[in-house]
Structures are given as structure tokens and as C-alpha cells.
Design an enzyme around this catalytic site. Structure first.
Site, PDB file in Angstrom:
ATOM      1  N   GLY A 184       0.840  -1.210   0.000  1.00  0.00           N
ATOM      2  CA  GLY A 184       0.000   0.000   0.000  1.00  0.00           C
ATOM      3  C   GLY A 184       0.870   1.253   0.000  1.00  0.00           C
ATOM      4  O   GLY A 184       0.654   2.182  -0.786  1.00  0.00           O
ATOM      5  N   HIS A 185       1.896   1.273   0.877  1.00  0.00           N
ATOM      6  CA  HIS A 185       2.821   2.419   0.897  1.00  0.00           C
ATOM      7  C   HIS A 185       3.549   2.517  -0.443  1.00  0.00           C
ATOM      8  O   HIS A 185       3.746   3.616  -0.972  1.00  0.00           O
ATOM      9  CB  HIS A 185       3.877   2.249   1.997  1.00  0.00           C
ATOM     10  CG  HIS A 185       3.325   2.271   3.394  1.00  0.00           C
ATOM     11  ND1 HIS A 185       3.335   1.168   4.207  1.00  0.00           N
ATOM     12  CD2 HIS A 185       2.761   3.271   4.107  1.00  0.00           C
ATOM     13  CE1 HIS A 185       2.804   1.485   5.384  1.00  0.00           C
ATOM     14  NE2 HIS A 185       2.439   2.753   5.357  1.00  0.00           N
ATOM     15  N   GLY A 203      -3.285   7.182   2.064  1.00  0.00           N
ATOM     16  CA  GLY A 203      -4.173   6.098   1.637  1.00  0.00           C
ATOM     17  C   GLY A 203      -5.610   6.340   2.081  1.00  0.00           C
ATOM     18  O   GLY A 203      -5.856   6.874   3.160  1.00  0.00           O
ATOM     19  N   SER A 215       0.041  -2.085   8.291  1.00  0.00           N
ATOM     20  CA  SER A 215       1.218  -2.527   9.059  1.00  0.00           C
ATOM     21  C   SER A 215       0.787  -3.366  10.255  1.00  0.00           C
ATOM     22  O   SER A 215       1.543  -4.187  10.760  1.00  0.00           O
ATOM     23  CB  SER A 215       2.008  -1.310   9.545  1.00  0.00           C
ATOM     24  OG  SER A 215       2.285  -0.464   8.459  1.00  0.00           O
TER      25      SER A 215
END
Ligand code: PAF
Length: 275
Positions: A27-28, A138, A177
């Protein structure tokens, strides 16, 4: 950090910024790729921000795989990784905080008092220091994204805040995370959160009342062992106020505990309404 930023600005180079707390995942990486595409220079910050954790939350056990994160940033062509110390951000005697009122008290703010004050403060400080043209966040943290956009508007900050789509595992679980806290069986069960949200949005699209669709979603989530719901609601996409009837830009938001892990997710209601 400011010296680098000023030197790039002197050359008319644009800066894209991705704020993170590390433990980087796909995602990052998608935020970094987007920043890479839009800007001359890309800065990523890694800072596990103590001000956004409550006294009984996971600050000390939050994952900090710095060398792995640094390697990923290098592989993605990040120009500068900003990794300040807590004392660098909050030196002794630090007393200034920013609070985006009302929006910060709803939903996650209700269950995590002070959380969004910590988020808004650190993001404001990072924007001031790095001075990017654009910052990328996000949509998974939809309330956070909404609050940061509002802060930037209210305080006349020059940055553009760009919300990017949530990346999901194959079974639909939003990448986070904190997913690494889940045991194998909890990880399997965790997919129920997105599945329930998606099914509720489909029910609403087909004409079911929001209250009924959410009742079903609650039932599905609570059928998972050791699960607990902080909230699940349909909200206006800007004010985050609860809505009883679908409208453009509306979202379903949820925060759910699976064992000792708190997961959040959300889904756009109008996208499924348009299908
Ligand atoms: O979403 C996060 O990782 C954090 O809340 C942020 C935006 C980096 C602020 O600490």
C-alpha cells in the site's frame, strides 16, 4: 531536511511527500509510485508518532523494520528518507498541537481520544519542514485523510493532499502494518471485515435500507471468534456524519477488533450505487 527541500525548490523541482510510520507494505509502495510519477523529487517520512497513540495502545510494540523499509524506499527511487527522532519532533517543553474539531471526535476519535490531534500535529509539522507540493495518503484511513484535507484547507496550507485507493490482499483484507499482529487463524477471519462491508454496500445498492444492511454486517463480523465492533456506520464522505439514506460520496466505515488487533476499513457507497 529543510536544506534539501530549499535546494530543490531553488531549481524549481517539485516535491511529492509520503508520510508513514514505517513497516512499509505494498500500500505504501503504491503511494510512493504515485508520488514518483507526479513529482521531480520524492520524500518519505518514517516516524512512529508518540502523540497519536493512547497510553494503553501499541506504541512500543509497533513494528520498526527500518533497514527493510530503507531498502524498499531505495528500490522505489525515493530521493530522501526523513527519519526524525521523537525529540527532534517534540523537543523538551513542546506545547503546540493542532486539532481539527468535530471531525476528530467522531468514529475512531471517539474510541481513541487525542489520536487525530496527534496525527494532525505531526502531519502539519512534516508539511512545514518538507514543504512539498503534494502529499499522498491512503484512503484506508479515510477519517485521517478527511481530517488532513480539512486542516490543509482551514489553515490555508499550499499543499495538495492526494487520497489514493486502498490496496488489498487477495481475500480483500486492506493492507496495513498492523496485519502482522494477527495469528494465522485471526488473519483468515480478518477478511470478514471487508467481505461484510462489501456485501452491505451491495445490499444497499440493490435497495435495502442502510440499517438492515449494517445489521447483517454486524452479525457476520460478530460470528468471528474473539471479534468486537467499535463501530460500523454509513457516513457522508465529507462531514463524516452518519447518514440513514445513500447519497453521492457516502462511505461505510468500520473499526473492528479481532483478538487484540484493531482493524479499520471503509468502502465507497456510491461506487457500488453506480454499478
Ligand atoms: O497513517 C499513518 O501512517 C500516520 O497516521 C501518519 C499519517 C504518518 C501520521 O503519523
Amino acid at each position: 531536511m529543510s536544506r534539501w527541500s530549499n535546494s530543490w525548490k531553488k531549481k524549481n523541482q517539485t516535491i511529492g511527500f509520503v508520510p508513514t510510520m514505517g513497516a512499509l507494505h505494498a500500500g505504501h509502495a503504491s503511494l510512493i509510485r504515485r508520488a514518483r510519477k507526479d513529482n521531480d523529487k520524492v520524500v518519505v517520512s518514517i516516524f512512529v508518532n508518540p502523540a497519536q497513540f493512547g497510553p494503553h495502545e501499541d506504541f512500543s510494540r509497533y513494528p520498526r523494520p527500518f533497514d527493510k523499509d530503507r531498502a524498499l524506499c531505495a528500490a522505489l527511487g525515493v530521493d530522501l528518507l526523513y527519519h526524525p527522532t521523537p525529540e527532534g519532533i517534540y523537543p523538551p517543553g513542546y506545547r503546540s498541537f493542532v486539532n481539527v474539531e468535530e471531525l476528530s471526535e467522531l468514529w475512531c476519535g471517539h474510541f481513541r481520544p487525542g489520536h487525530f490531534r496527534g496525527v494532525a500535529t505531526v502531519v502539519l509539522k512534516l508539511l512545514q519542514t518538507i514543504s512539498p507540493e503534494r502529499a499522498y495518503l491512503g484512503e484506508k484511513d479515510y477519517q485521517q485523510l478527511t481530517i488532513i484535507k480539512k486542516m490543509v484547507r482551514d489553515l490555508n496550507l499550499p499543499q495538495r493532499i492526494i487520497g489514493c485507493p486502498t490496496l488489498r490482499e487477495k481475500d480483500g483484507l486492506a493492507m496495513s502494518s498492523r496485519n502482522q499482529y494477527l495469528s494465522v487463524s485471526e488473519r483468515r477471519d480478518a477478511a470478514t471485515l471487508y467481505r461484510s462491508l462489501w456485501e452491505a454496500s451491495e445490499q444497499i445498492r440493490k435497495g435495502s435500507a442502510i440499517s438492515l444492511a449494517l445489521k447483517d454486517a454486524r452479525k457476520k463480523i460478530l460470528s468471528v471468534s474473539n471479534s468486537r465492533i467499535d463501530y460500523i456506520a454509513a457516513v457522508d464522505g465529507l462531514s463524516l456524519e452518519e447518514i440513514k439514506h445513500p447519497r453521492l460520496g457516502a462511505r461505510l466505515l468500520a473499526a473492528v477488533w479481532i483478538g487484540k488487533t484493531r482493524l479499520i476499513d471503509n468502502i465507497k457507497l456510491s461506487r457500488s450505487l453506480r454499478k
